[in-house]
Scaffold this motif. Structure first.
Motif, short mmCIF file in Angstrom:
data_model
loop_
_atom_site.label_atom_id
_atom_site.label_comp_id
_atom_site.label_asym_id
_atom_site.label_seq_id
_atom_site.Cartn_x
_atom_site.Cartn_y
_atom_site.Cartn_z
N UNK A 1 0.82 -1.21 0.00
CA UNK A 1 0.00 0.00 0.00
C UNK A 1 0.85 1.26 0.00
N UNK A 2 2.15 1.08 -0.22
CA UNK A 2 3.12 2.17 -0.10
C UNK A 2 3.43 2.75 -1.49
N UNK A 3 3.01 4.00 -1.71
CA UNK A 3 3.23 4.64 -3.01
C UNK A 3 4.71 4.80 -3.32
N UNK A 4 5.49 5.18 -2.32
CA UNK A 4 6.93 5.40 -2.56
C UNK A 4 7.64 4.09 -2.89
N UNK A 5 7.25 3.01 -2.23
CA UNK A 5 7.85 1.71 -2.54
C UNK A 5 7.54 1.30 -3.97
N UNK A 6 6.32 1.58 -4.40
CA UNK A 6 5.94 1.27 -5.78
C UNK A 6 6.75 2.12 -6.76
N UNK A 7 6.96 3.38 -6.42
CA UNK A 7 7.71 4.28 -7.31
C UNK A 7 9.16 3.83 -7.46
N UNK A 8 9.78 3.41 -6.37
CA UNK A 8 11.21 3.11 -6.43
C UNK A 8 11.51 1.79 -7.15
N UNK A 9 10.49 0.96 -7.46
CA UNK A 9 10.72 -0.27 -8.22
C UNK A 9 10.59 -0.03 -9.72
N UNK A 10 10.18 1.18 -10.13
CA UNK A 10 9.98 1.45 -11.55
C UNK A 10 11.32 1.76 -12.22
N UNK A 11 11.28 1.93 -13.56
CA UNK A 11 12.54 2.03 -14.28
C UNK A 11 13.19 3.41 -14.23
N UNK A 12 12.48 4.45 -14.69
CA UNK A 12 13.07 5.78 -14.81
C UNK A 12 12.26 6.79 -14.01
N UNK A 13 12.95 7.81 -13.55
CA UNK A 13 12.29 8.81 -12.71
C UNK A 13 11.12 9.47 -13.43
N UNK A 14 11.24 9.69 -14.75
CA UNK A 14 10.18 10.39 -15.48
C UNK A 14 8.95 9.52 -15.67
N UNK A 15 9.08 8.21 -15.39
CA UNK A 15 7.93 7.30 -15.51
C UNK A 15 7.31 6.96 -14.17
N UNK A 16 7.85 7.50 -13.09
CA UNK A 16 7.38 7.16 -11.75
C UNK A 16 6.64 8.34 -11.12
N UNK A 17 5.80 8.97 -11.91
CA UNK A 17 5.01 10.12 -11.46
C UNK A 17 3.55 9.71 -11.33
N UNK A 18 2.89 10.19 -10.29
CA UNK A 18 1.50 9.85 -10.02
C UNK A 18 0.68 11.14 -9.96
N UNK A 19 -0.59 11.06 -10.32
CA UNK A 19 -1.45 12.24 -10.25
C UNK A 19 -2.80 11.86 -9.68
N UNK A 20 -3.30 12.69 -8.82
CA UNK A 20 -4.65 12.50 -8.29
C UNK A 20 -5.65 12.75 -9.42
N UNK A 21 -6.51 11.79 -9.73
CA UNK A 21 -7.41 11.96 -10.88
C UNK A 21 -8.40 13.10 -10.73
N UNK A 22 -8.71 13.50 -9.49
CA UNK A 22 -9.72 14.54 -9.28
C UNK A 22 -9.11 15.93 -9.12
N UNK A 23 -8.03 16.03 -8.37
CA UNK A 23 -7.42 17.35 -8.14
C UNK A 23 -6.31 17.67 -9.14
N UNK A 24 -5.74 16.64 -9.75
CA UNK A 24 -4.62 16.84 -10.66
C UNK A 24 -3.29 16.99 -9.95
N UNK A 25 -3.25 16.87 -8.63
CA UNK A 25 -2.00 17.02 -7.89
C UNK A 25 -1.03 15.91 -8.27
N UNK A 26 0.22 16.29 -8.57
CA UNK A 26 1.23 15.33 -8.99
C UNK A 26 2.08 14.94 -7.77
N UNK A 27 2.32 13.63 -7.64
CA UNK A 27 3.15 13.11 -6.56
C UNK A 27 4.44 12.55 -7.16
N UNK A 28 5.56 13.03 -6.66
CA UNK A 28 6.88 12.68 -7.21
C UNK A 28 7.78 12.25 -6.06
N UNK A 29 8.15 10.98 -6.03
CA UNK A 29 8.97 10.46 -4.95
C UNK A 29 10.44 10.30 -5.33
N UNK A 30 10.77 10.47 -6.63
CA UNK A 30 12.12 10.10 -7.08
C UNK A 30 12.78 11.19 -7.94
#
Length: 401
Positions: A116-145
């Motif tokens: 359930x950990x967003x940051x753990x999910x992000x750090x297993x991805x390949x490149x920093x530019x592909x590990x970005x998340x956005x809230x579908x309703x507010x559009x807020x972008x979450x960047x852990x890397x």
């Protein structure tokens, strides 16, 4: 790692899609359980069109399936063991993947555990530019890397240790160059060094995976810079030992642009190869291209001038193959003929051997030989559709009035 003050995307980029609200409700978007992830966020930040919408969720895969079905949406368990379900909403597919961490990897496949950990999910991805998340309703972008900063500077950077990321999935070597081409980015030196050192890992991958990644790279507006780096690093020869004619590729890319023709990865693959139909056929078979694409690649590699009427070549091969030859040879007629060939369908000769026999030709092998000569005349006169005109061509061939 704490998140920096993020930008916000305009939710209107996706909220107009049919069935999207029902999908978001089913996946508890309002409760923060699901976010948009990856390419859609990256492209939106770049101001590029957003096409596929992938979703990451804290919900378990079985819960995703159940919730979608309860909402009256179709759920396709495309990769349930890896946490992936394809949701169909409003006729459009959405890949929904549960947050996960890798437990075991062998360079091709991974065994995962859900989290359930967003940051753990992000750090297993390949490149920093592909590990970005956005809230579908507010559009807020979450960047852990640090992906937002790398995107701003057009840098493709592995998350964490590049050697470790490549050891987990060898295809990431090719993805490194593909995303460099996609973003017109300079490759990160540390990533390039790791890709160069581990280039032989590519030999463990299936031909299909290599083919798909290579064709994706070739589909971008101008892949030449990324391919030049691949060539100097010895990586291009690893996956395409038959050729690497970057000058011819650059000429074909320029010819496409002058003719107003969209980039075509198969044509560009042909540009990288020598004009040798047997070699092209062997390459196509090795890369497991479809039969249609194998034939097209072989036709594109067959040397010879394009006839005054390119439709003659299109008739003998295909409209795509004729346009390929015009562009691969940088023929100045390509721009004028491209729209005509795009809508061209192979016509049928409006006479037959039976017509020749009715004119007095004795049955036998000479019927087919004569019919071929009539067909040549028909092509040379512009493929007339009127049967009466073609019958006259046949009479002329037989010396009849």
């Amino acid at each position: 790692m704490t998140e920096a003050a993020p930008p916000r995307l305009d939710p209107a980029l996706w909220r107009h899609r049919p069935g999207i609200d029902r999908l978001f409700d089913a996946l508890d978007v309002r409760q923060g359980a699901t976010r948009i992830v990856g390419g859609a966020v990256r492209d939106a930040l770049l101001g590029a069109p957003v096409s596929d919408l992938d979703l990451a969720t804290r919900l378990a895969p079985t819960d995703v399936v159940r919730r979608l079905e309860e909402a009256g949406l179709k759920a396709v368990p495309t990769g349930l063991a890896h946490g992936t379900v394809t949701a169909i909403a409003g006729g459009l597919p959405y890949e929904v993947t549960t947050l996960r961490v890798d437990k075991e990897t062998d360079g091709r496949w991974a065994k995962v555990a859900f989290t359930g950990d967003w940051e753990a999910d992000a750090t297993r991805r390949d490149f920093t530019v592909n590990a970005l998340y956005a809230d579908p309703l507010s559009g807020e972008v979450h960047d852990y890397v640090g992906g937002i900063e790398d995107l701003k500077h057009r840098i493709v950077r592995f998350i964490g240790d590049p050697f470790q990321r490549i050891a987990e999935d060898h295809l990431r070597i090719l993805r490194f160059f593909r995303f460099s081409a996609r973003l017109a980015a300079e490759p990160d030196p540390a990533g390039l060094a790791a890709c160069t050192a581990r280039r032989n890992d590519l030999l463990t991958l299936s031909r299909e995976r290599i083919r798909d990644e290579l064709l994706k790279l070739l589909s971008y507006r101008n892949p030449a810079a990324a391919l030049a780096v691949m060539e100097s690093a010895g990586i291009l020869k690893t996956i395409l030992p038959e050729g690497g004619d970057l000058a011819r590729l650059a000429g074909t890319v320029a010819a496409e642009e002058r003719a107003g023709v969209p980039p075509d990865p198969l044509r560009r693959l042909a540009a990288l190869l020598p004009e040798d139909p047997d070699l092209a056929a062997a390459t196509a078979a090795r890369l497991r291209l479809s039969r249609k694409d194998q034939a097209r690649l072989k036709d594109a590699a067959t040397p010879g001038a394009v006839p005054a009427d390119p439709r003659i070549l299109a008739y003998r091969t295909s409209a795509e193959a004729a346009l390929d030859r015009l562009l691969l040879t940088d023929d100045p007629r390509a721009g004028a003929w491209a729209p005509r060939l795009a809508g061209w369908h192979r016509p049928r000769l409006p006479v037959s051997g039976r017509d020749l026999i009715a004119m007095g030709l004795a049955p036998g092998p000479q019927v087919s030989r004569t019919l071929r000569r009539v067909e040549e005349r028909w092509m040379e006169t512009g493929f007339p559709a009127e049967r009466s005109r073609v019958l006259q061509l046949a009479r002329d061939e037989l010396g009849l009035r």
